[in-house]
Design an enzyme around this catalytic site. Structure first.
Site, PDB file in Angstrom:
ATOM      1  CB  VAL A  14      -0.974  -0.055   1.151  1.00  0.00           C
ATOM      2  CG1 VAL A  14      -1.875   1.435   1.123  1.00  0.00           C
ATOM      3  CG2 VAL A  14      -1.753  -1.227   0.997  1.00  0.00           C
ATOM      4  CB  ALA A  33      -5.040  18.915  -2.240  1.00  0.00           C
ATOM      5  CB  ALA A  43      10.454   5.021   8.725  1.00  0.00           C
ATOM      6  CE  LYS A 105      -7.358  -3.390   7.778  1.00  0.00           C
ATOM      7  NZ  LYS A 105      -7.002  -3.628   6.382  1.00  0.00           N
ATOM      8  CB  ILE A 136     -15.416   0.680  -1.255  1.00  0.00           C
ATOM      9  CG1 ILE A 136     -15.229  -0.559  -2.073  1.00  0.00           C
ATOM     10  CG2 ILE A 136     -17.016   1.082  -1.068  1.00  0.00           C
ATOM     11  CD1 ILE A 136     -15.998  -1.442  -1.706  1.00  0.00           C
ATOM     12  CE  LYS A 205     -11.070  -5.090   6.059  1.00  0.00           C
ATOM     13  NZ  LYS A 205     -10.726  -6.074   5.033  1.00  0.00           N
TER      14      LYS A 205
HETATM   15  N1  HSE Z   1      -7.203  -9.123   4.049  1.00  0.00           N
HETATM   16  C1  HSE Z   1      -8.089  -8.332   3.693  1.00  0.00           C
HETATM   17  C2  HSE Z   1      -8.995  -9.079   2.709  1.00  0.00           C
HETATM   18  C3  HSE Z   1      -7.633  -7.114   2.971  1.00  0.00           C
HETATM   19  O1  HSE Z   1      -8.972  -9.975   2.367  1.00  0.00           O
HETATM   20  O2  HSE Z   1     -10.004  -8.448   2.209  1.00  0.00           O
HETATM   21  C4  HSE Z   1      -7.089  -6.121   3.810  1.00  0.00           C
HETATM   22  O3  HSE Z   1      -8.012  -5.923   5.043  1.00  0.00           O
END
Ligand code: HSE
Length: 441
Positions: A14, A33, A43, A105, A136, A205
């Site tokens: 990411v 922005a 880091a 999360k 999303i 989540k």
């Molecule tokens: N491991 C998660 C998934 C993605 O399979 O959707 C990161 O939250």
């Protein structure tokens, strides 16, 4: 105006996506922005690898605290993950007066209350669009787009790994273990997939969604969590014959008694859009009293989809960081002094409908006994399917599968009835119970 300076903690999938998208779309992002956004410091424990992922103008260090201590850095992005060092660093960044963007999360679902309180005291923002359903923009939709509504319920496919596994099980008629190995080989599932397949990632989540939907504290410890490891290929097939697909859903509902917060496999009518979300895709359905039912669909993981959410947070912070903190969007959608103490209900109080599969002796009176126990418990039957014994156990079999769909019942009542059903001598194997969600608007 000088570009806003961003420090990145952890440059993996990411992080590198975030760097690349910021570079590629820098002009458009700046126009939106109002000023440039630049990652100027990274880091990572692997400095050489990190340096190879970013331009020579970016300072790479192996000490995250050097980023936090740098007075030039306005925003810290935390992409380390987990509750350990990541929590320390987020709290230290807040204490140093930095705004924080995180995709973590687990950290927010477990320690969110402490983190948001610390951020409020310091007047900084902690943004977390990437923490739920990757690309999303569900946090934005819930906190801002749907702000007029009394949210009634949310149901989401919010773990791509398990949705991929369930799709493969259904498509190919394979068992869980076989598909998991294949998913690991293809890189869809991690080497240690526990958090995904046991429902923990989805519950993190769902906990965050629950909190911003109803303005209650994050309470991961109150979530009911059940994964997909015990699902059999035959239940997916029977569900299909009855007009349903099995999905791992994160569900939160407002009821008269309190809030439901649960993650478990669910039968969803095949005619619902949510039932047709396949592979590693994510989708979230939100029902609000004014808007009705809305659906958000997209990639829930991956380098650039998640970077899309991280950068949206960077842009939000860039636009708002000079605003009086009182005029910013509250972390959990509701003002901190207007949070609700609506309780999260224990699972025994949840009301839902059920799919039951009983392996029974194929003899007279068995169905009557089973339906008798359900009737005594006040559990109403919606449909019954009985397979041919030959089809289930091979030619000459004396066993068969009895599949029952029920109407709504309280989970505690169903648990009691299941104990009685399981004790019948004609019930020959552990009963399979899968909850069913009609998800009607
Ligand atoms: N491991 C998660 C998934 C993605 O399979 O959707 C990161 O939250």
């Amino acid at each position: 105006m000088k570009a806003i300076q961003v420090g990145l903690l952890g440059i993996g999938t990411v992080g590198s996506g975030t760097y690349n998208v910021l570079q590629r779309n820098q002009e458009e992002i700046k126009r939106r922005a109002g000023r440039g956004i630049e990652i100027t410091m990274v880091a990572d424990l692997d400095v050489a690898r990190a340096q190879s992922l970013v331009g020579p103008g970016v300072q790479v260090v192996n000490d995250a605290r050097a980023v936090i201590a740098n007075p030039e850095i306005d925003i810290v992005i935390e992409l380390i993950g987990g509750y350990g060092i990541a929590k320390q660093l987020v709290l230290e960044a807040i204490a140093a007066g930095k705004h924080v963007v995180t995709a973590n999360k687990a950290l927010l679902a477990v320690h969110g209350t402490e983190i948001f309180a610390a951020a409020s005291v310091k007047g900084v923002m902690v943004a977390f669009e990437a923490a739920v359903a990757g690309g999303i923009p569900i946090i934005k939709a819930l906190r801002e787009g749907l702000t007029a509504n009394r949210i009634q319920w949310i149901a989401g496919i919010i773990n791509g790994t398990t949705n991929f596994i369930l799709s493969e099980m259904r498509d190919k008629g394979l068992d869980f273990d076989v598909v998991l190995k294949e998913a690991q080989r293809l890189g869809y599932a991690e080497a240690d997939p526990t958090f995904d397949i046991e429902g923990v990632d989805a519950a993190h989540k769902a906990t965050i969604l629950c909190s911003i939907a109803y303005g209650v504290p994050v309470q991961f410890d109150k979530a009911y969590v059940e994964g997909i490891t015990k699902l059999g290929a035959q239940d997916i097939r029977y569900a299909e014959q009855l007009g349903y697909r099995i999905k791992l859903l994160g569900i939160t509902k407002r009821t008269a008694k309190g809030i439901e917060l649960r993650v478990h496999p669910s039968l969803v009518p095949t005619k619902r859009l949510l039932a047709n979300v396949e592979g590693a895709m994510n989708a979230v359905v939100v029902n609000g009293d004014a808007v009705g039912t809305t659906l958000y669909y997209g990639k829930g993981a991956g380098s650039e989809p998640t970077a899309s959410a991280v950068i949206a947070d960077l842009v939000d912070i860039t636009r708002l960081h000079t605003a009086d903190p009182l005029h910013r969007v509250p972390h959990l959608a509701f003002q901190p002094d207007a949070m609700s103490n609506l309780p999260v209900l224990p699972m025994s109080e949840v009301v839902t409908s059920y799919y039951l599969r009983l392996r029974v002796a194929d003899q007279a009176g068995v169905l009557a006994k089973v339906t008798g126990i359900l009737a005594e418990a006040g559990i109403s039957i919606d449909a019954v399917l009985q397979r041919e014994a030959d089809e289930v156990g091979g030619e000459g079999s004396t066993q068969t599968d009895l599949i029952i769909l029920t109407h709504d019942a309280r989970e505690g009542t169903m648990n009691d009835a299941l104990l009685k059903l399981q004790a019948l001598p004609t019930v020959l194997a552990p009963i399979v119970r899968i909850r069913k969600e009609e998800l009607a608007g």
